[in-house]
Structure formats: structure tokens, C-alpha cells
Motif scaffolding. Structure first.
Motif, PDB file in Angstrom:
ATOM      1  N   GLY A 193       6.508  -7.441   0.906  1.00 27.23           N
ATOM      2  CA  GLY A 193       5.269  -7.870   1.481  1.00 27.23           C
ATOM      3  C   GLY A 193       4.118  -6.949   1.525  1.00 27.23           C
ATOM      4  O   GLY A 193       3.285  -7.279   1.656  1.00 27.23           O
ATOM      5  N   ALA A 194       4.212  -5.918   0.675  1.00 29.67           N
ATOM      6  CA  ALA A 194       3.190  -4.915   0.482  1.00 29.67           C
ATOM      7  C   ALA A 194       2.057  -5.644  -0.435  1.00 29.67           C
ATOM      8  O   ALA A 194       2.552  -6.246  -1.368  1.00 29.67           O
ATOM      9  CB  ALA A 194       3.689  -3.585  -0.155  1.00 29.67           C
ATOM     10  N   PRO A 195       0.860  -5.513   0.020  1.00 24.95           N
ATOM     11  CA  PRO A 195      -0.159  -6.176  -0.908  1.00 24.95           C
ATOM     12  C   PRO A 195      -0.418  -5.245  -2.220  1.00 24.95           C
ATOM     13  O   PRO A 195       0.158  -4.389  -2.299  1.00 24.95           O
ATOM     14  CB  PRO A 195      -1.441  -5.708   0.031  1.00 24.95           C
ATOM     15  N   VAL A 196      -0.723  -5.945  -3.236  1.00 24.68           N
ATOM     16  CA  VAL A 196      -1.091  -5.443  -4.477  1.00 24.68           C
ATOM     17  C   VAL A 196      -2.366  -4.551  -4.922  1.00 24.68           C
ATOM     18  O   VAL A 196      -3.403  -5.308  -4.432  1.00 24.68           O
ATOM     19  CB  VAL A 196      -0.795  -6.536  -5.603  1.00 24.68           C
ATOM     20  N   ILE A 197      -2.494  -3.562  -5.384  1.00 20.70           N
ATOM     21  CA  ILE A 197      -3.603  -2.962  -5.460  1.00 20.70           C
ATOM     22  C   ILE A 197      -3.646  -3.002  -6.835  1.00 20.70           C
ATOM     23  O   ILE A 197      -3.059  -2.467  -7.871  1.00 20.70           O
ATOM     24  CB  ILE A 197      -3.747  -1.431  -4.901  1.00 20.70           C
ATOM     25  N   ASN A 198      -4.841  -3.609  -7.496  1.00 24.36           N
ATOM     26  CA  ASN A 198      -4.974  -3.356  -9.133  1.00 24.36           C
ATOM     27  C   ASN A 198      -6.335  -3.360  -9.484  1.00 24.36           C
ATOM     28  O   ASN A 198      -7.431  -3.155  -8.599  1.00 24.36           O
ATOM     29  CB  ASN A 198      -4.444  -4.688  -9.825  1.00 24.36           C
ATOM     30  N   GLY A 238     -11.299  -6.800  -2.806  1.00 23.92           N
ATOM     31  CA  GLY A 238     -10.685  -7.018  -1.749  1.00 23.92           C
ATOM     32  C   GLY A 238      -9.366  -6.524  -1.670  1.00 23.92           C
ATOM     33  O   GLY A 238      -8.777  -6.545  -0.361  1.00 23.92           O
ATOM     34  N   CYS A 239      -8.648  -6.190  -2.773  1.00 25.23           N
ATOM     35  CA  CYS A 239      -7.353  -5.818  -2.571  1.00 25.23           C
ATOM     36  C   CYS A 239      -7.008  -4.369  -1.918  1.00 25.23           C
ATOM     37  O   CYS A 239      -5.951  -4.164  -1.181  1.00 25.23           O
ATOM     38  CB  CYS A 239      -6.687  -5.761  -3.929  1.00 25.23           C
ATOM     39  N   MET A 240      -8.085  -3.485  -1.891  1.00 21.94           N
ATOM     40  CA  MET A 240      -7.832  -2.236  -1.233  1.00 21.94           C
ATOM     41  C   MET A 240      -7.871  -2.682   0.640  1.00 21.94           C
ATOM     42  O   MET A 240      -7.227  -2.047   1.299  1.00 21.94           O
ATOM     43  CB  MET A 240      -8.967  -1.418  -1.313  1.00 21.94           C
ATOM     44  N   ILE A 241      -8.857  -3.390   0.796  1.00 17.67           N
ATOM     45  CA  ILE A 241      -8.998  -3.776   2.000  1.00 17.67           C
ATOM     46  C   ILE A 241      -7.684  -4.719   2.759  1.00 17.67           C
ATOM     47  O   ILE A 241      -7.137  -4.419   4.031  1.00 17.67           O
ATOM     48  CB  ILE A 241     -10.033  -4.889   2.304  1.00 17.67           C
ATOM     49  N   ALA A 242      -7.144  -5.313   1.758  1.00 18.68           N
ATOM     50  CA  ALA A 242      -5.956  -6.073   1.923  1.00 18.68           C
ATOM     51  C   ALA A 242      -4.521  -4.870   2.531  1.00 18.68           C
ATOM     52  O   ALA A 242      -4.023  -5.130   3.475  1.00 18.68           O
ATOM     53  CB  ALA A 242      -5.225  -6.888   1.071  1.00 18.68           C
ATOM     54  N   ALA A 243      -4.805  -3.682   1.743  1.00 22.24           N
ATOM     55  CA  ALA A 243      -3.802  -2.842   2.145  1.00 22.24           C
ATOM     56  C   ALA A 243      -4.087  -2.153   3.377  1.00 22.24           C
ATOM     57  O   ALA A 243      -3.035  -1.886   4.015  1.00 22.24           O
ATOM     58  CB  ALA A 243      -3.537  -2.055   0.802  1.00 22.24           C
ATOM     59  N   LEU A 244      -5.524  -1.772   3.490  1.00 23.20           N
ATOM     60  CA  LEU A 244      -5.841  -1.067   4.673  1.00 23.20           C
ATOM     61  C   LEU A 244      -5.571  -2.020   5.922  1.00 23.20           C
ATOM     62  O   LEU A 244      -5.062  -1.593   6.797  1.00 23.20           O
ATOM     63  CB  LEU A 244      -7.196  -0.839   4.666  1.00 23.20           C
ATOM     64  N   ILE A 278      -7.735  -5.007 -15.296  1.00 28.99           N
ATOM     65  CA  ILE A 278      -6.192  -4.783 -15.586  1.00 28.99           C
ATOM     66  C   ILE A 278      -5.539  -5.286 -14.068  1.00 28.99           C
ATOM     67  O   ILE A 278      -5.673  -4.805 -13.030  1.00 28.99           O
ATOM     68  CB  ILE A 278      -5.927  -3.185 -15.480  1.00 28.99           C
ATOM     69  N   THR A 279      -4.807  -6.544 -14.599  1.00 31.12           N
ATOM     70  CA  THR A 279      -3.921  -6.889 -13.479  1.00 31.12           C
ATOM     71  C   THR A 279      -2.626  -6.298 -13.131  1.00 31.12           C
ATOM     72  O   THR A 279      -2.124  -6.452 -12.196  1.00 31.12           O
ATOM     73  CB  THR A 279      -3.470  -8.407 -14.155  1.00 31.12           C
ATOM     74  N   GLY A 280      -2.011  -5.411 -13.820  1.00 28.63           N
ATOM     75  CA  GLY A 280      -0.881  -4.545 -13.624  1.00 28.63           C
ATOM     76  C   GLY A 280      -1.107  -3.746 -12.362  1.00 28.63           C
ATOM     77  O   GLY A 280      -2.561  -3.185 -12.155  1.00 28.63           O
ATOM     78  N   ALA A 281      -0.417  -3.651 -11.287  1.00 28.08           N
ATOM     79  CA  ALA A 281      -0.332  -3.093 -10.257  1.00 28.08           C
ATOM     80  C   ALA A 281      -0.444  -1.544 -10.410  1.00 28.08           C
ATOM     81  O   ALA A 281       0.430  -0.781 -10.962  1.00 28.08           O
ATOM     82  CB  ALA A 281       0.771  -3.352  -9.179  1.00 28.08           C
ATOM     83  N   SER A 282      -1.260  -1.025  -9.498  1.00 30.57           N
ATOM     84  CA  SER A 282      -1.345   0.644  -9.257  1.00 30.57           C
ATOM     85  C   SER A 282      -0.285   1.133  -8.309  1.00 30.57           C
ATOM     86  O   SER A 282      -0.561   0.684  -6.884  1.00 30.57           O
ATOM     87  CB  SER A 282      -2.811   1.203  -8.900  1.00 30.57           C
ATOM     88  N   PRO A 283       0.642   1.695  -8.719  1.00 37.91           N
ATOM     89  CA  PRO A 283       1.505   2.164  -7.359  1.00 37.91           C
ATOM     90  C   PRO A 283       0.804   3.012  -6.488  1.00 37.91           C
ATOM     91  O   PRO A 283      -0.303   3.763  -6.864  1.00 37.91           O
ATOM     92  CB  PRO A 283       2.520   3.225  -8.263  1.00 37.91           C
ATOM     93  N   TYR A 284       1.170   2.936  -5.299  1.00 39.44           N
ATOM     94  CA  TYR A 284       0.300   3.775  -4.040  1.00 39.44           C
ATOM     95  C   TYR A 284       1.126   4.078  -3.097  1.00 39.44           C
ATOM     96  O   TYR A 284       2.499   3.367  -2.627  1.00 39.44           O
ATOM     97  CB  TYR A 284      -0.790   2.832  -3.562  1.00 39.44           C
ATOM     98  N   LEU A 285       0.883   5.018  -2.144  1.00 40.04           N
ATOM     99  CA  LEU A 285       1.272   5.268  -0.873  1.00 40.04           C
ATOM    100  C   LEU A 285       0.467   5.432  -0.063  1.00 40.04           C
ATOM    101  O   LEU A 285      -0.624   6.169  -0.157  1.00 40.04           O
ATOM    102  CB  LEU A 285       1.971   6.591  -1.000  1.00 40.04           C
ATOM    103  N   LEU A 286       0.234   4.830   1.045  1.00 40.00           N
ATOM    104  CA  LEU A 286      -0.601   4.988   2.341  1.00 40.00           C
ATOM    105  C   LEU A 286       0.317   5.133   3.409  1.00 40.00           C
ATOM    106  O   LEU A 286       1.361   4.881   3.784  1.00 40.00           O
ATOM    107  CB  LEU A 286      -1.356   3.666   2.642  1.00 40.00           C
ATOM    108  N   ALA A 287      -0.410   6.449   4.382  1.00 41.69           N
ATOM    109  CA  ALA A 287       0.415   6.734   5.622  1.00 41.69           C
ATOM    110  C   ALA A 287      -0.695   6.895   6.451  1.00 41.69           C
ATOM    111  O   ALA A 287      -1.719   7.399   6.127  1.00 41.69           O
ATOM    112  CB  ALA A 287       1.182   7.798   5.400  1.00 41.69           C
ATOM    113  N   ALA A 288      -0.600   6.648   8.001  1.00 42.78           N
ATOM    114  CA  ALA A 288      -1.619   7.191   9.017  1.00 42.78           C
ATOM    115  C   ALA A 288      -0.675   7.288  10.307  1.00 42.78           C
ATOM    116  O   ALA A 288       0.071   6.623  10.640  1.00 42.78           O
ATOM    117  CB  ALA A 288      -2.442   5.705   9.080  1.00 42.78           C
TER     118      ALA A 288
END
Length: 399
Positions: free
Chosen positions: A17-22, A27-33, A192-202
Motif C-alpha cells: 500500500g505504499a505510495p510510489v515516488i518517481n 503530487g507523489c511526494m505529497i501522497a507519501a507524506l 522517469i516512471t521507475g520508482a525511487s526507493p525511499y524510507l520515511l520515518a516520523a
């Protein structure tokens, strides 16, 4: 702030269910936040939920994987005693287990189980824009404005106060190169449609963000992430520090430099990166750019690639040595103003081989034996091949 066993939530790109950042989606960064800070993600409705001997078992209609050790939120169950936060004990096929103090028995209702957000609020929003703020009454409660209308980068600014999506006072950083604020980069290239791996923590007042933005552009061997973030640092002042809130960001795109990174291995801002607070320690009006550095380590050495204290793990103690990362208060004789929550520097070499894959979760030991620590690959530049590792505590509490 009271200690909270579920204080820290984390979101990784490969969680269900994690949003994709690419580099192709405004808006994809906002979706993850949104997912990490406000709404949670990966909601699922169990077919059954039972408790026996302090362990709850949720059974779903089909395979529903959960990240072991992550914090989840249970709602709308009857009796309501089982509702609230929990930590995943196990996940296999269509079964999830978690510890609970709720009474043994069967629970019913339109039950919702999802990964738990860090409980911030989204104060203002517009198309591809959002303003976030901590809800913690003991926090400084500054504002994070995100303009995510570009495909490669999100423009980010901290504000002491805001009255609308586009109006605020005391922006930080006040940087002429960016027109104020900085950037959190989503991808090293546009389209670039390929997803950037990421880690967010808060936790309730601080956000850590790591995006391996060169992976979809140059391949999996370019997995380095600078460590950026926003929110309340751990003030060293016994009387508090209402302006010890900061923003770490890049100032150019694609911004290969890690300067201003919260990993502490590079140091202060340069032409490519910055870490800034809205005011000095004495509340003097005016944004201040600060230097991040490890309390144990040589400035300029990469975390996990420093021979200051030898090989990692130590052949004598068997330990991975961890250092907190601090910020130096400019204008106060170089005094340490605050610590950075949740981030650890390793003043040893060879950590990359010892701790492994990017964003892998490792069990803590010694003083952090009760924590889980995520690896974040490091180098002098985020477009380089990784040579070191910093760690992000994904269990907490951070304060």
C-alpha cells in the motif's frame, strides 16, 4: 513529552500500500507524506479478529503481508478495548498477529487495520500543495509547506506561522538561490516512471526523509540517499528552545551533493544543500544556517566509512559504534544547540559490508537493544556508489 512505545511510524517504498515516488508524477511526494503523517496506508478489513493470552490474531480473506515490527492502528472493533496502536509480531499469508492488553475473546464490527500515521495534521491543501503541522501540544508546531507540482522535486519551506496555503511568516531557509525554502528531490531525472526507493520515518514532531533518487536513473548500484527532514530537534537548553525546529533540503536539482544532510557526515550548507532554523538560540529574528556534525567522528568522513574507531563491527567489542548527530549554534561560541532525532552516525569503516542492503532493518544492540535500525547508504555524493551507512531508528521513542 511522555514516552510512547509506538512513538515512531515508518514508511518504506516496498511496504504493502505504499505510495510510489518517481520522476513522472506531480503530487507523489505529497501522497507519501499524507500516508505517513496523516492518514496511514495499506488499510485492510479482517474477516475475523480474536485474542488469546495477550496476542491478537487477525485473519484476512487473502494474503495480506505486513511489515514485522511496524506500528499499526486498529479501529472500529467491538468491544473497543482492542482499538488503538499495536506493533506487528508476525505476518504469514492471510494472518497477522500483534500483542494486546485487550481481553481474550472474539471481536467484531467493520474493523479497519492499517499502518499507523505519525498523527500530524494537514492544515491547508490545494492542487499538488500541502501544509503539515504537528498536533503535539508540547511541540514547537511550526509549519511544513510542500509544493509538489514539479515531476522531479518538491519545493519545501518551514514557516513559524501560516494563514493560508501560500501565506506565512519567517520562512526557513531564506535562500536566495531558491526564492526561499529548498527541495526534496523525488528523482534524478524528469519523465522517469521507475520508482525511487525511499524510507520515511516520523514521530509526533519530527520527520526524516531518505529518497534513493538515482536508482531508477542509474541502477540499483547507485542507492545513496542524503537524509533530509523537518521538525523539532532535541534542544540542549534546559529552559526550552521555541525555534529549535529545522528544515534540511537541497538547493539545486538534481542536487548530487549531500551537504546539509542530517547524517552529519558532510557538514554545513554549500551551494547544493542547507540545514536551517528560523531563529538563533536567543530568538534573534532571522533565519540561521547551521552545521550538522557527529559528536563522535571527523567532519568530512562518511558515516560507516570512517577509520576513526576502526573496523565495523569492532574486532575487540563486536560492536557497531553509534554517534548522535548534533547541530552547532552559530554565534554562541560553537555550542551544541540541539541533537537530531532518530539518526545515527557510525565512526567506523566497513559498515556497508556489515549492515547490508539499503533501507534494510537491523536489530539494535547495547544502548539501543530495544530498537530496530534502518540502513541508509551513504557517499560523498548521492549519485555515487555507496561506501558507507548511516542508521535511522524506526522504533523510537526519539525523545
Amino acid at each position: 513529552m511522555a514516552e510512547d512505545a509506538f512513538a515512531v511510524s515508518y514508511l518504506r517504498h516496498d511496504m504493502r500500500g505504499a505510495p510510489v515516488i518517481n520522476g513522472n508524477t506531480p503530487g507523489c511526494m505529497i501522497a507519501a507524506l499524507d500516508a505517513l503523517l496523516v492518514t496511514g496506508w495499506g488499510p485492510a478489513a479482517p474477516q475475523s479478529l480474536t485474542v488469546s493470552a495477550g496476542v491478537a490474531t487477525a485473519t484476512f480473506a487473502s494474503a495480506t503481508p505486513w511489515e514485522v515490527g511496524a506500528v499499526i492502528k486498529i479501529s472500529d472493533a467491538t468491544p473497543e478495548a482492542i482499538n488503538g496502536k499495536a506493533r506487528v509480531l508476525s505476518s504469514s499469508g492471510n494472518t497477522l498477529t500483534f500483542a494486546t492488553s485487550a481481553s481474550a475473546g472474539t471481536y467484531s464490527g467493520t474493523i479497519d487495520i492499517r499502518y499507523c500515521p505519525a498523527d500530524w495534521e494537514k492544515v491547508f491543501s490545494a492542487t499538488n500543495k500541502a501544509v503539515y503541522r504537528s498536533k503535539d501540544p508540547l511541540g514547537n508546531r511550526h509549519y511544513l509547506r510542500v509544493d509538489d507540482g514539479d515531476v522531479m522535486r518538491a519545493k519545501v519551506c518551514g514557516y513559524v506561522s501560516m494563514s493560508s496555503i501560500d501565506t506565512g511568516t519567517e520562512c526557513y531557509p531564506e535562500d536566495g538561490r531558491t526564492g526561499g525554502g529548498g527541495f526534496w528531490v523525488k528523482s534524478a531525472g524528469s519523465g522517469i516512471t521507475g520508482a525511487s526507493p525511499y524510507l520515511l520515518a516520523a514521530d509526533s514532531v519530527f520527520l526524516v526523509l531518505c529518497v534513493a533518487r538515482y536508482v531508477p536513473y542509474l541502477g540499483s548500484g547507485r542507492s545513496v540517499s542524503d537524509i533530509r527532514g523537518f521538525g523539532d530537534f532535541l534542544s540542549m537548553s534546559p529552559i526550552g528552545d521555541a525555534y529549535a525546529s529545522g528544515l534540511s533540503a537541497t538547493t539545486t536539482v538534481p542536487a548530487s551533493s549531500a551537504y546539509g544532510s542530517l547524517a552529519g557526515s558532510i557538514g554545513q550548507n554549500d551551494s547544493l544543500g542547507v540545514c536551517a532554523l528560523p531563529r538563533g538560540f536567543g530568538a534573534e529574528v532571522g533565519c540561521v544556517h547551521v552545521r550538522t556534525f557527529p559528536l563522535t567522528g571527523r567532519e568530512g568522513d562518511i558515516s560507516g566509512d570512517s577509520n576513526l574507531l576502526g573496523i565495523c563491527p569492532s574486532p575487540v567489542s563486536g560492536k557497531v559504534i553509534l554517534s548522535r548527530v548534533a547541530i552547532r549554534s552559530e554565534g554562541y561560541n560553537g555550542a551544541v544547540r540541539a541533537m537530531i532525532p532518530g539518526v545515527f552516525y557510525i565512526p567506523q569503516t566497513g559498515a556497508l559490508g556489515s549492515l547490508g542492503a539499503n533501507f534494510a532493518i537491523n536489530p539494535g544492540a547495547g544502548d539501543v537493544a530495544d530498537r530496530q535500525l534502518a540502513t541508509v547508504h551513504q557517499a560523498q555524493s548521492v549519485e555515487a556508489t555507496p561506501v558507507g551507512v548511516a542508521l535511522v531508528d524506526v522504533t523510537g521513542p526519539w525523545r
